[in-house]
Scaffold this motif. Structure first.
Motif, PDB file in Angstrom:
ATOM      1  N   ARG A   1      46.750  38.290  60.738  1.00 48.34           N
ATOM      2  CA  ARG A   1      48.204  38.491  60.659  1.00 48.34           C
ATOM      3  C   ARG A   1      48.841  38.347  62.037  1.00 48.34           C
ATOM      4  O   ARG A   1      49.902  37.723  62.170  1.00 48.34           O
ATOM      5  CB  ARG A   1      48.513  39.860  60.069  1.00 48.34           C
ATOM      6  CG  ARG A   1      48.362  39.922  58.565  1.00 48.34           C
ATOM      7  CD  ARG A   1      48.965  41.192  57.990  1.00 48.34           C
ATOM      8  NE  ARG A   1      48.335  42.403  58.467  1.00 48.34           N
ATOM      9  CZ  ARG A   1      47.271  42.982  57.931  1.00 48.34           C
ATOM     10  NH1 ARG A   1      46.730  42.453  56.850  1.00 48.34           N
ATOM     11  NH2 ARG A   1      46.760  44.085  58.433  1.00 48.34           N
ATOM     12  N   ASP A   2      48.205  38.921  63.062  1.00 48.33           N
ATOM     13  CA  ASP A   2      48.730  38.810  64.423  1.00 48.33           C
ATOM     14  C   ASP A   2      48.774  37.354  64.872  1.00 48.33           C
ATOM     15  O   ASP A   2      49.762  36.905  65.467  1.00 48.33           O
ATOM     16  CB  ASP A   2      47.877  39.626  65.400  1.00 48.33           C
ATOM     17  CG  ASP A   2      47.992  41.124  65.155  1.00 48.33           C
ATOM     18  OD1 ASP A   2      48.930  41.559  64.447  1.00 48.33           O
ATOM     19  OD2 ASP A   2      47.128  41.870  65.690  1.00 48.33           O
ATOM     20  N   GLU A   3      47.706  36.615  64.594  1.00 47.17           N
ATOM     21  CA  GLU A   3      47.644  35.195  64.965  1.00 47.17           C
ATOM     22  C   GLU A   3      48.725  34.409  64.239  1.00 47.17           C
ATOM     23  O   GLU A   3      49.400  33.570  64.827  1.00 47.17           O
ATOM     24  CB  GLU A   3      46.251  34.635  64.631  1.00 47.17           C
ATOM     25  CG  GLU A   3      46.073  33.183  64.983  1.00 47.17           C
ATOM     26  CD  GLU A   3      46.072  32.921  66.470  1.00 47.17           C
ATOM     27  OE1 GLU A   3      46.255  31.758  66.857  1.00 47.17           O
ATOM     28  OE2 GLU A   3      45.916  33.881  67.261  1.00 47.17           O
ATOM     29  N   ARG A   4      48.899  34.702  62.945  1.00 49.61           N
ATOM     30  CA  ARG A   4      49.924  34.020  62.169  1.00 49.61           C
ATOM     31  C   ARG A   4      51.320  34.307  62.737  1.00 49.61           C
ATOM     32  O   ARG A   4      52.133  33.388  62.887  1.00 49.61           O
ATOM     33  CB  ARG A   4      49.851  34.473  60.707  1.00 49.61           C
ATOM     34  CG  ARG A   4      50.069  33.351  59.730  1.00 49.61           C
ATOM     35  CD  ARG A   4      49.888  33.781  58.273  1.00 49.61           C
ATOM     36  NE  ARG A   4      48.509  34.116  57.973  1.00 49.61           N
ATOM     37  CZ  ARG A   4      48.098  35.265  57.455  1.00 49.61           C
ATOM     38  NH1 ARG A   4      48.967  36.190  57.114  1.00 49.61           N
ATOM     39  NH2 ARG A   4      46.821  35.493  57.229  1.00 49.61           N
ATOM     40  N   SER A   5      51.596  35.567  63.068  1.00 53.57           N
ATOM     41  CA  SER A   5      52.915  35.903  63.611  1.00 53.57           C
ATOM     42  C   SER A   5      53.106  35.287  64.994  1.00 53.57           C
ATOM     43  O   SER A   5      54.210  34.844  65.334  1.00 53.57           O
ATOM     44  CB  SER A   5      53.110  37.419  63.659  1.00 53.57           C
ATOM     45  OG  SER A   5      52.193  38.000  64.565  1.00 53.57           O
ATOM     46  N   ARG A   6      52.028  35.203  65.800  1.00 48.76           N
ATOM     47  CA  ARG A   6      52.122  34.578  67.127  1.00 48.76           C
ATOM     48  C   ARG A   6      52.442  33.096  66.969  1.00 48.76           C
ATOM     49  O   ARG A   6      53.316  32.561  67.656  1.00 48.76           O
ATOM     50  CB  ARG A   6      50.806  34.746  67.893  1.00 48.76           C
ATOM     51  CG  ARG A   6      50.840  34.177  69.315  1.00 48.76           C
ATOM     52  CD  ARG A   6      49.476  34.213  69.966  1.00 48.76           C
ATOM     53  NE  ARG A   6      48.513  33.365  69.293  1.00 48.76           N
ATOM     54  CZ  ARG A   6      48.425  32.048  69.436  1.00 48.76           C
ATOM     55  NH1 ARG A   6      49.272  31.404  70.194  1.00 48.76           N
ATOM     56  NH2 ARG A   6      47.494  31.370  68.792  1.00 48.76           N
ATOM     57  N   ILE A   7      51.772  32.440  66.024  1.00 50.13           N
ATOM     58  CA  ILE A   7      52.022  31.016  65.792  1.00 50.13           C
ATOM     59  C   ILE A   7      53.449  30.798  65.304  1.00 50.13           C
ATOM     60  O   ILE A   7      54.141  29.870  65.747  1.00 50.13           O
ATOM     61  CB  ILE A   7      50.987  30.448  64.795  1.00 50.13           C
ATOM     62  CG1 ILE A   7      49.619  30.360  65.471  1.00 50.13           C
ATOM     63  CG2 ILE A   7      51.413  29.086  64.270  1.00 50.13           C
ATOM     64  CD1 ILE A   7      48.491  30.012  64.525  1.00 50.13           C
ATOM     65  N   GLU A   8      53.915  31.679  64.402  1.00 47.25           N
ATOM     66  CA  GLU A   8      55.289  31.566  63.911  1.00 47.25           C
ATOM     67  C   GLU A   8      56.291  31.750  65.046  1.00 47.25           C
ATOM     68  O   GLU A   8      57.291  31.038  65.120  1.00 47.25           O
ATOM     69  CB  GLU A   8      55.537  32.576  62.799  1.00 47.25           C
ATOM     70  CG  GLU A   8      54.837  32.243  61.494  1.00 47.25           C
ATOM     71  CD  GLU A   8      54.953  33.352  60.470  1.00 47.25           C
ATOM     72  OE1 GLU A   8      55.555  34.404  60.780  1.00 47.25           O
ATOM     73  OE2 GLU A   8      54.449  33.164  59.348  1.00 47.25           O
TER      74      GLU A   8
ATOM     75  N   ARG B   1      35.822  46.550  59.554  1.00 51.46           N
ATOM     76  CA  ARG B   1      35.748  45.219  60.170  1.00 51.46           C
ATOM     77  C   ARG B   1      36.606  44.221  59.407  1.00 51.46           C
ATOM     78  O   ARG B   1      37.297  43.387  59.999  1.00 51.46           O
ATOM     79  CB  ARG B   1      34.302  44.731  60.227  1.00 51.46           C
ATOM     80  CG  ARG B   1      33.460  45.438  61.268  1.00 51.46           C
ATOM     81  CD  ARG B   1      32.117  44.748  61.456  1.00 51.46           C
ATOM     82  NE  ARG B   1      31.372  44.564  60.229  1.00 51.46           N
ATOM     83  CZ  ARG B   1      30.467  45.408  59.739  1.00 51.46           C
ATOM     84  NH1 ARG B   1      30.195  46.523  60.391  1.00 51.46           N
ATOM     85  NH2 ARG B   1      29.826  45.148  58.616  1.00 51.46           N
ATOM     86  N   ARG B   2      36.602  44.316  58.076  1.00 56.89           N
ATOM     87  CA  ARG B   2      37.430  43.421  57.258  1.00 56.89           C
ATOM     88  C   ARG B   2      38.912  43.642  57.554  1.00 56.89           C
ATOM     89  O   ARG B   2      39.681  42.691  57.736  1.00 56.89           O
ATOM     90  CB  ARG B   2      37.154  43.642  55.771  1.00 56.89           C
ATOM     91  CG  ARG B   2      37.883  42.640  54.862  1.00 56.89           C
ATOM     92  CD  ARG B   2      37.824  43.055  53.400  1.00 56.89           C
ATOM     93  NE  ARG B   2      38.432  44.348  53.154  1.00 56.89           N
ATOM     94  CZ  ARG B   2      39.754  44.585  53.102  1.00 56.89           C
ATOM     95  NH1 ARG B   2      40.599  43.606  53.300  1.00 56.89           N
ATOM     96  NH2 ARG B   2      40.228  45.791  52.870  1.00 56.89           N
ATOM     97  N   ALA B   3      39.306  44.914  57.622  1.00 56.79           N
ATOM     98  CA  ALA B   3      40.704  45.233  57.917  1.00 56.79           C
ATOM     99  C   ALA B   3      41.087  44.733  59.312  1.00 56.79           C
ATOM    100  O   ALA B   3      42.191  44.214  59.516  1.00 56.79           O
ATOM    101  CB  ALA B   3      40.930  46.741  57.816  1.00 56.79           C
ATOM    102  N   GLU B   4      40.174  44.861  60.245  1.00 55.97           N
ATOM    103  CA  GLU B   4      40.422  44.387  61.608  1.00 55.97           C
ATOM    104  C   GLU B   4      40.594  42.864  61.626  1.00 55.97           C
ATOM    105  O   GLU B   4      41.490  42.338  62.294  1.00 55.97           O
ATOM    106  CB  GLU B   4      39.244  44.796  62.499  1.00 55.97           C
ATOM    107  CG  GLU B   4      39.478  44.621  63.974  1.00 55.97           C
ATOM    108  CD  GLU B   4      38.321  45.171  64.776  1.00 55.97           C
ATOM    109  OE1 GLU B   4      37.790  44.415  65.599  1.00 55.97           O
ATOM    110  OE2 GLU B   4      37.950  46.347  64.562  1.00 55.97           O
TER     111      GLU B   4
END
Length: 126
Positions: free
Chosen positions: A64-71, A55-58
Motif C-alpha cells: 500500500r505504501d509503495e502504491r501510494s508513493r507511486i501515485e 508478516r503478511r500484514a507487513e
C-alpha cells in the motif's frame, strides 16, 4: 508355518477383539504420553501462525505504501507536465502577442514610409 490345533470361529473372533483392544490401549497410552508435547506444539503452531499473519500484514502495508508513493510521484509528474505546458502556452501567447504587436508596428512603419514617399513624389511634381 503350520497352525497347530483347530481354531474355531469364536477363537478367531476373541483373538481379533483382543488385538483390537490392545491397539486401542496402545493408542490411548501414546496420546497420554504425547499430551505435554501436544500443548507445546499447539502453542508453537499458534505463535508461527501469528508471526505469519504479522508478516503478511507487513507485506500488504508495504505494498500500500509503495502504491501510494507511486501515485504521488505520478501526480507530481503530471502536475509538472501541466505546469510546463501552461508555461509553454503562456510563452507562446506572449510571443504571439509580441509578434502581433511587432507586425502591427512594422505595418504602421511601412505605411508611414509609403505615405512619406507618396508625399515626396507629389511635392516633386507639384
Amino acid at each position: 508355518m503350520k497352525k497347530i490345533g483347530n481354531s474355531e470361529f469364536s477363537d478367531r473372533r476373541s483373538t481379533a477383539a483382543d488385538a483390537k483392544a490392545a491397539l486401542l490401549r496402545a493408542y490411548r497410552a501414546a496420546q497420554e504420553a504425547a499430551e505435554p508435547n501436544r500443548e507445546a506444539k499447539q502453542a508453537e503452531r499458534l505463535a508461527a501462525a501469528e508471526a505469519r499473519e504479522a508478516r503478511r500484514a507487513e507485506r500488504e502495508q508495504a505494498k500500500r505504501d509503495e502504491r501510494s508513493r507511486i501515485e504521488a510521484e505520478t501526480a507530481e509528474r503530471e502536475a509538472a507536465l501541466a505546469a510546463a505546458a501552461r508555461a509553454e502556452a503562456d510563452a507562446r501567447a506572449t510571443t504571439d502577442t509580441n509578434s502581433t504587436a511587432r507586425d502591427l508596428r512594422d505595418e504602421a512603419t511601412r505605411k508611414a514610409e509609403r505615405d512619406l514617399r507618396y508625399a515626396n513624389r507629389k511635392a516633386r511634381r507639384g
